[in-house]
Design an enzyme around this catalytic site. Structure first.
Site, PDB file in Angstrom:
ATOM      1  N   ASP A 171      41.670  38.845  32.750  1.00 33.50           N
ATOM      2  CA  ASP A 171      41.254  38.200  33.829  1.00 33.50           C
ATOM      3  C   ASP A 171      39.766  38.680  34.517  1.00 33.50           C
ATOM      4  OD1 ASP A 171      40.907  36.690  36.091  1.00 33.50           O
ATOM      5  OD2 ASP A 171      42.656  37.382  37.073  1.00 33.50           O
ATOM      6  N   GLU A 217      49.660  30.209  37.472  1.00 29.25           N
ATOM      7  CA  GLU A 217      49.753  30.527  38.888  1.00 29.25           C
ATOM      8  C   GLU A 217      50.373  29.772  39.920  1.00 29.25           C
ATOM      9  OE1 GLU A 217      45.755  32.374  39.843  1.00 29.25           O
ATOM     10  OE2 GLU A 217      46.496  34.239  38.523  1.00 29.25           O
ATOM     11  N   GLU A 257      34.687  39.230  42.014  1.00 34.13           N
ATOM     12  CA  GLU A 257      36.084  39.546  42.295  1.00 34.13           C
ATOM     13  C   GLU A 257      36.499  40.859  41.956  1.00 34.13           C
ATOM     14  OE1 GLU A 257      38.952  36.689  40.657  1.00 34.13           O
ATOM     15  OE2 GLU A 257      40.511  37.840  41.559  1.00 34.13           O
TER      16      GLU A 257
HETATM   17  O1  GCW Z   1      41.116  35.766  38.846  1.00 35.50           O
HETATM   18  C1  GCW Z   1      42.105  35.083  39.129  1.00 35.50           C
HETATM   19  C2  GCW Z   1      42.017  34.838  40.790  1.00 35.50           C
HETATM   20  C3  GCW Z   1      42.511  33.890  41.358  1.00 35.50           C
HETATM   21  C4  GCW Z   1      41.899  32.604  40.663  1.00 35.50           C
HETATM   22  C5  GCW Z   1      42.495  32.660  39.022  1.00 35.50           C
HETATM   23  C6  GCW Z   1      42.117  31.556  38.159  1.00 35.50           C
HETATM   24  C7  GCW Z   1      41.511  30.431  41.053  1.00 35.50           C
HETATM   25  O2  GCW Z   1      42.575  36.045  41.415  1.00 35.50           O
HETATM   26  O3  GCW Z   1      41.957  33.778  42.749  1.00 35.50           O
HETATM   27  O4  GCW Z   1      42.252  31.456  41.159  1.00 35.50           O
HETATM   28  O5  GCW Z   1      42.072  33.833  38.566  1.00 35.50           O
HETATM   29  O6  GCW Z   1      41.120  31.875  37.501  1.00 35.50           O
HETATM   30  O7  GCW Z   1      42.865  30.347  38.241  1.00 35.50           O
END
Ligand code: GCW
Length: 669
Positions: free
Chosen positions: A334, A261, A362
């Protein structure tokens, strides 16, 4: 007093600040110890303040039997009149003290107490996604606990309270800062602040770790680049690590999000994860520090995101230094409300692998929704990977037992902030609690953990305990039902991930849209990960891959995760897929409404303040459940063209109105 300063103020209302630690008594038990140390003194004071029975003797003993229980294990033997807590290391005595108190608070003291405990994972670690400006990524309980602006001079009493809460459930490590790491954390001035926290946590048996930014040598050190093969770079890390250990001799190590990311990493220089991780591992090795290297990677060009961590990391199995552990999210995508386990668990055998769970919600309604996550983690930990035949559970593949690794760990992304009740929702405290308890013993059931937590936090009155426990145990499945049942995933609103946005189709990357994940068309819905599709099933061991590959044997929970199926596909119970989907969404709504009823009835047995706080959130949850159901069913109906079964409550929203909703991040910091 355990707490520094005048922390123990009387709270005017019951705000939940005391968490599950409410057993204080004026009884003043007699507690003796055969040694003094800051840690043993804490154990002693806890027992003096909380134990209602007779004498307790804390005995540090260097026997073979006790050494076999490790640094953290302990034995308790005796009865309510006289009881011994024995361990070979002082942490063990502290955990033994908390264990004995928990037994008392949950009504488990018998006339013959014989307990022997040893944690399943060596490192039981929280990951704080806390930024240096005190915002918390995916945090829903206010700003960060860490007052970087005030440290090192001003020390908040919450630091010690935090350490105590963690120690009471066996958590022995913490990563203070976000994996999207600012390089500044490694500046000398920040390390001074980190040192203060480490000093406070140490007597509670908690080690501090930091997330690092891979570009730190360039950004902080002024080097030309941060290429692990540029000799100046490992040298810079060596010096930095030396500086850290001078201040914090028991520093734990680094957590790294690299080439994920947009974060920098070794691939920026054409190097590999191994090059990056081993460089850091070499710097940490002389001090016994470790590297937790995250496998959360996915590139925009791969047609199935779920396959990527495995594809990228499996070739490196066995190439990492022995002080590197690969940190893998429980699911391959995720932290969704439900995912199958990531196939890296069980497959990666030569390099130790640790699970990353997400305690903060989240994707499960932030701190507005009641979702007891222990059931999700239990399902995950008990999943059979079949890597060494039947019984090769994820738990065993990560606790060191299956592949004989000496390094074992489990992590949870923290849900803690400065809110009075620490976690935003009173019931979110149970997730912090459950993470600690499962990290200690992955064989505990979610039922047993909920039972303990309710008794310690609220009440042991069966009229409260029984229905509330049931509500907790049902709650995660309810969220799955009203958000994304039958294996649907990632149909969240863009960015904040709170509400539904299954129609979301325009993003910088295809795998950041929702349509990528559900692939609904006039004919069918779901992601084909079978041998005819992306073949993600091949990443699992037999017989799972065959089971997942066939819609007739694939568990309903994962159906649309692995299959793209026609709307009138016949489910195991004879319903069509479309009808089954409708009933699941409806069930979720009904469950959320049921929680309100349970709470309104049972809530009169507890304090007004927490009752109302939870009640108000259950209202949000119930109305959000309807929002989810209407948004998803009305949207998917535009493809299926089928009626919502007539015994189901009709939608109360217009799809077009729901499409206009733009949350102004009102649920986040
Ligand atoms: O779940 C996603 C999240 C991001 C997060 C990323 C990760 C810390 O939306 O906010 O960043 O994963 O785990 O690196």
């Amino acid at each position: 007093m355990l707490m520094s300063g005048n922390y123990r103020i009387i709270h005017p209302v019951e705000d939940g600040h005391q968490l599950w630690l409410r057993g204080e008594t004026a009884a003043g038990a007699k507690v003796t110890a055969n040694k003094k140390s800051p840690t043993i003194n804490i154990a002693k004071e806890e027992l003096e303040n909380g134990w209602k029975g007779g004498e307790v003797r804390l005995r540090l003993q260097n026997s073979k039997e006790l050494r076999a229980l490790g640094r953290d294990g302990f034995r308790i033997a005796g009865n309510s009149q006289q009881v011994d807590i024995m361990a070979s290391a002082e942490q063990g005595l502290l955990y033994g003290a908390y264990h004995l108190l928990r037994m008392q608070e949950t009504g488990k003291i018998t006339e013959n107490i014989q307990v022997e405990e040893k944690p399943a994972f060596d490192i039981r670690i929280l990951n704080h996604w806390d930024n240096l400006n005190r915002t918390v990524e995916r945090g829903y309980a206010g700003y960060s606990l860490w007052r970087w602006d005030q440290l090192p001079e001003v020390v908040s009493p919450r630091y010690e309270a935090y350490a105590r809460a963690n120690a009471s459930i066996g958590i022995n490590a913490t990563v203070l800062n976000n994996v999207n790491a600012s390089p500044d954390i490694l500046k000398a001035e920040y390390l001074q602040k980190v040192k203060v926290l480490a000093d406070i946590f140490r007597p509670y048996g908690i080690k501090v770790y930091l997330s690092i930014n891979f570009s730190s040598p360039k950004i902080l050190g002024g080097l030309e680049d941060s290429d692990p093969l540029n000799p100046a770079v490992p040298l810079w890390w060596k010096e930095k690590v030396k500086e850290i250990y001078k201040l914090i001799p028991d520093f734990g190590g680094f957590l790294v999000k690299a080439n994920s990311e947009g974060q920098p990493g070794p691939q920026d220089y054409g190097r590999t994860h191994v090059d990056g991780a081993n460089m850091l591992a070499d710097a940490l090795k002389p001090y016994k520090g470790i590297v937790m290297w995250r496998a959360f990677v996915y590139a925009p060009d791969e047609p199935d995101r779920a396959k990527q961590a495995y594809a990228e990391f499996m070739p490196f199995d066995g190439e990492f230094r022995d002080n590197v552990i690969i940190q893998v999210k429980n699911g391959p995508v995720d932290f969704q409300p439900r995912e199958p386990f990531s196939p890296l668990f069980g497959a990666m055998q030569k390099t130790p692998v640790m699970a990353e769970l997400q305690i903060t919600q989240e994707y499960l309604g932030f701190s507005n929704h009641l979702a007891y996550l222990s059931t999700m983690w239990e399902e995950f930990l008990k999943s059979d990977t079949y890597s060494k035949g039947e019984g090769s559970t994820v738990a065993k593949a990560t606790d060191g037992s299956l592949f004989n690794h000496s390094l074992s760990a489990i992590s949870g992304v923290a849900n803690i902030g400065v809110d009075d009740n620490w976690c935003g929702h009173h019931f979110a405290q149970a997730n912090w609690y459950a993470f600690g308890r499962l990290a200690w013993n992955h064989e505990l059931t979610s039922e047993a953990i909920a039972d303990e937590w309710i008794r310690m936090t609220f009440s042991s009155d069966p009229e409260f305990l029984v229905p509330v426990k049931k509500m907790m145990l049902d709650s995660r499945e309810a969220v799955v039902n009203y958000m994304m049942p039958l294996g649907l995933h990632h149909i969240f609103a863009e960015g904040h991930h709170y509400g539904p946005q299954p129609w979301y189709s325009q993003a910088a990357r295809e795998d950041w849209t929702c349509v990528y994940y559900h692939k609904a068309s006039k004919e069918a819905i779901g992601f084909d990960r079978t041998t005819k599709g992306s073949n993600a099933v091949a990443q699992y061991f037999s017989p799972l891959r065959e089971q997942f590959n066939n819609p007739a044997t694939c568990p309903d929970e994962y159906l649309l995760w692995f299959h793209h199926l026609p709307w009138d596909f016949k489910m195991k119970d004879g319903k069509t897929l479309w009808d089954a989907l409708c009933y699941k969404y409806d069930k979720g709504v009904q469950q959320a409404r049921e929680f309100q009823k349970i709470w309104d009835k049972a809530g009169s047995l507890i304090d007004e303040h927490r009752f109302q706080h939870v009640q108000s959130r259950l209202k949000i949850q119930a109305s959000d459940a309807v929002w989810w159901k209407d948004a998803c069913l009305l949207y998917f109906q535009t493809f299926s063209n089928k009626p919502i079964p007539y015994d189901i409550e009709r939608p109360v929203h217009e799809l077009n109105d729901l499409k206009k909703i733009r949350l102004n991040m009102r649920h986040t910091n």
